[in-house]
Design an enzyme around this catalytic site. Structure first.
Site, PDB file in Angstrom:
ATOM      1  N   ARG A  69       1.185  -1.025  -0.222  1.00  0.00           N
ATOM      2  CA  ARG A  69      -0.305  -0.017   0.566  1.00  0.00           C
ATOM      3  C   ARG A  69       1.041   1.155  -0.064  1.00  0.00           C
ATOM      4  O   ARG A  69       1.808   1.503   1.128  1.00  0.00           O
ATOM      5  CB  ARG A  69      -1.135  -0.006   1.003  1.00  0.00           C
ATOM      6  CG  ARG A  69      -1.223   1.502   1.377  1.00  0.00           C
ATOM      7  CD  ARG A  69      -2.813   1.291   2.356  1.00  0.00           C
ATOM      8  NE  ARG A  69      -3.425   2.352   2.555  1.00  0.00           N
ATOM      9  CZ  ARG A  69      -3.180   3.241   4.003  1.00  0.00           C
ATOM     10  NH1 ARG A  69      -2.652   2.799   4.623  1.00  0.00           N
ATOM     11  NH2 ARG A  69      -4.198   4.446   2.940  1.00  0.00           N
ATOM     12  N   ASN A 282      -7.544   1.370  10.383  1.00  0.00           N
ATOM     13  CA  ASN A 282      -5.808   1.491  10.555  1.00  0.00           C
ATOM     14  C   ASN A 282      -6.336   1.754  11.927  1.00  0.00           C
ATOM     15  O   ASN A 282      -7.350   2.613  12.834  1.00  0.00           O
ATOM     16  CB  ASN A 282      -5.973   3.190  10.033  1.00  0.00           C
ATOM     17  CG  ASN A 282      -5.236   3.305   8.228  1.00  0.00           C
ATOM     18  OD1 ASN A 282      -4.904   2.111   7.818  1.00  0.00           O
ATOM     19  ND2 ASN A 282      -4.582   4.515   8.135  1.00  0.00           N
TER      20      ASN A 282
END
Ligand code: PNW
Length: 445
Positions: A69, A282
């Site tokens: 990512r 996250n």
């Protein structure tokens, strides 16, 4: 296939701030203004990843991850924030994506990881509704070039943190301290997410996600007023960003004495709530809050941070609570039910004061314990029925940690910023073994 990856962001690693036609971002401006970033650090050079990306891809291939990512620097693509395209910027990501694909590493590209073109900030940044449309233009430009090889797209990174630190408190770029007047920055980012999603889909993007920073919220006591404070914090931090995307409605902020979102226009929620292929989450730590003491000045907020105690902490002082990840994921499933798409943990990790010993080894046992605990919690959440499809460690490299500069090291790989020498830490070797075993057994960790 379950995705195991590492995560980074453009301004935090690339450097080459003035090269190949890149425009100025709000983080260039902010970091160069004295007093904003610890020790006056900037991202001008960072990890020099712009020139060393090939070495970094090799590090990931050796590690054995099957996904990466990264974020695209908006001002490399649209230097002035308008429709003018800088081909050299697109060429950089083209090379990177080809390099990843050649190693069998699935690219997952984030469009906006906080480095807004300064030209857009000059027109109001995320307080200006027009910025949402500019994000859609940018989404169109990059996906037209890369969607044939990038199967996973993340529109925004942590719109909550960007709103609070960038617009409410001013500790991150663009450095505005507007307190509750920052709220339009939430709505306009979310509108941008929706418009960008449309643009990505029109160009055949495979999976489209948005990444929210989520935290389990604990009340400081059993008292009713602390429970209400916890509910208010949960609403502002988690629900304000998850509800509109997953349910098509905003939570009622007025119940907590917070002004309603007057930036919302008819039709916006339909744009924001189009079906997603995944929710990026996250996770770093839980948050414990209490009701403010009577008469305390909290700037209108109905809660105060009570601090999580009784757990080890990272170099940042953040509490280490692995089970919070299980609590968070099962909580999302309980709240949203079938409206919750597959979840991708797009960041998880910790900072430590890592330096090589006399033998050259960076022995980051704390990070190994952190990752081991959180991967176990991830597995527990999956066993409890949460559909998780990926897990990305923050971060591949020690990098520019925003207002902390280079003073917080989150990497699996140590970076000596004076020489740009990369040294895989003990956690890198640990994860490599872990991934090899996982590959052998075919099940997550
Ligand atoms: C995330 N908090 O930011 C970002 O996505 C990364 O760019 C960053 O490097 C990483 O986490 C580590 O900080 C956060 O205060 C910033 O709760 C602050 C918080 C959480 C996440």
């Amino acid at each position: 296939m379950f995705l195991w990856g590492t995560a980074t962001a453009s301004y935090q690693i690339e450097g080459a701030a003035a090269e190949d036609g890149r425009g100025t971002s709000i983080w260039d401006t902010f970091a160069h203004e004295s007093g904003n970033v610890r020790d006056g650090h900037t991202g001008d050079v960072a990890c020099d990843h712009y020139h060393r990306w090939s070495e970094d891809v090799t590090l990931m291939a050796d590690l054995g991850v099957n996904s990466y990512r990264f974020s695209i620097s908006w001002p490399r693509i649209h230097p002035r924030g308008d429709r003018e395209v800088n081909q050299a910027g697109l060429d950089f990501y083209d090379r990177l994506v080809d390099g990843l694909c050649a190693q069998g590493i699935t690219p997952a590209a984030t469009l906006f990881h906080w480095d807004l073109p300064q030209a857009l900030e000059d027109r109001g940044g995320w307080l200006n509704r027009d910025t949402a449309h500019r994000l859609a233009d940018y989404a169109h430009t990059v996906s037209a070039r890369l969607a044939d090889r990038v199967p996973i797209w993340i529109t925004l990174n942590e719109p909550f943190i960007h709103m609070v630190f960038g617009y409410a408190l001013g500790t991150h770029a663009p450095g505005r301290a507007l307190f509750l007047d920052a709220l339009p920055a939430a709505h306009h980012q979310l509108l941008g997410h929706g418009l960008a999603t449309r643009a990505l889909r029109a160009n055949g993007a495979g999976r489209v996600l948005v990444t929210n920073n989520c935290t389990p919220v604990w009340a400081a006591s059993d008292a009713e007023r602390d429970a209400r404070a916890a509910d208010a914090y949960d609403t502002l931090h988690n629900r304000l960003f998850n509800d509109p995307v997953l349910l098509g409605s905003y939570p009622d902020l007025s119940a907590f004495g917070v002004p309603a979102l007057d930036a919302v226009r008819d039709g916006d929620l339909e744009v924001i709530a189009q079906p997603l292929d995944g929710l990026g989450v996250n996770y770093y730590n839980p948050t414990r809050v209490a009701a403010p003491a009577p008469g305390a000045d909290t700037g209108g907020l109905p809660f105060v941070d009570a601090g999580v105690t009784g757990h080890p902490t990272t170099a940042f002082g953040w509490p280490v609570v692995p089970d919070g990840l299980r609590e968070l994921l099962t909580g999302l499933r309980a709240r949203y039910g079938d409206a919750l798409p597959p979840v991708y943990v797009t960041e998880n990790g910790c900072s430590q004061a890592d330096e090589p010993g006399p033998d050259g080894v960076v022995d980051d046992q704390g990070r190994i314990a952190y990752l081991d605990g959180h991967i176990a919690a991830l597995r527990a959440a999956m066993a409890e029925g949460v559909d998780v499809r990926g897990y990305y460690v923050w971060s591949l490299l020690d990098n520019f940690e925003w207002a902390e500069g280079y003073n917080q090291r989150f990497g699996l790989v140590h970076v000596d910023f004076a020489t740009q020498k990369r040294t895989p830490k003990a956690s890198y070797h640990w994860l490599k073994n872990r991934l090899a075993a996982e590959h052998h057994h075919g099940t997550p960790a």
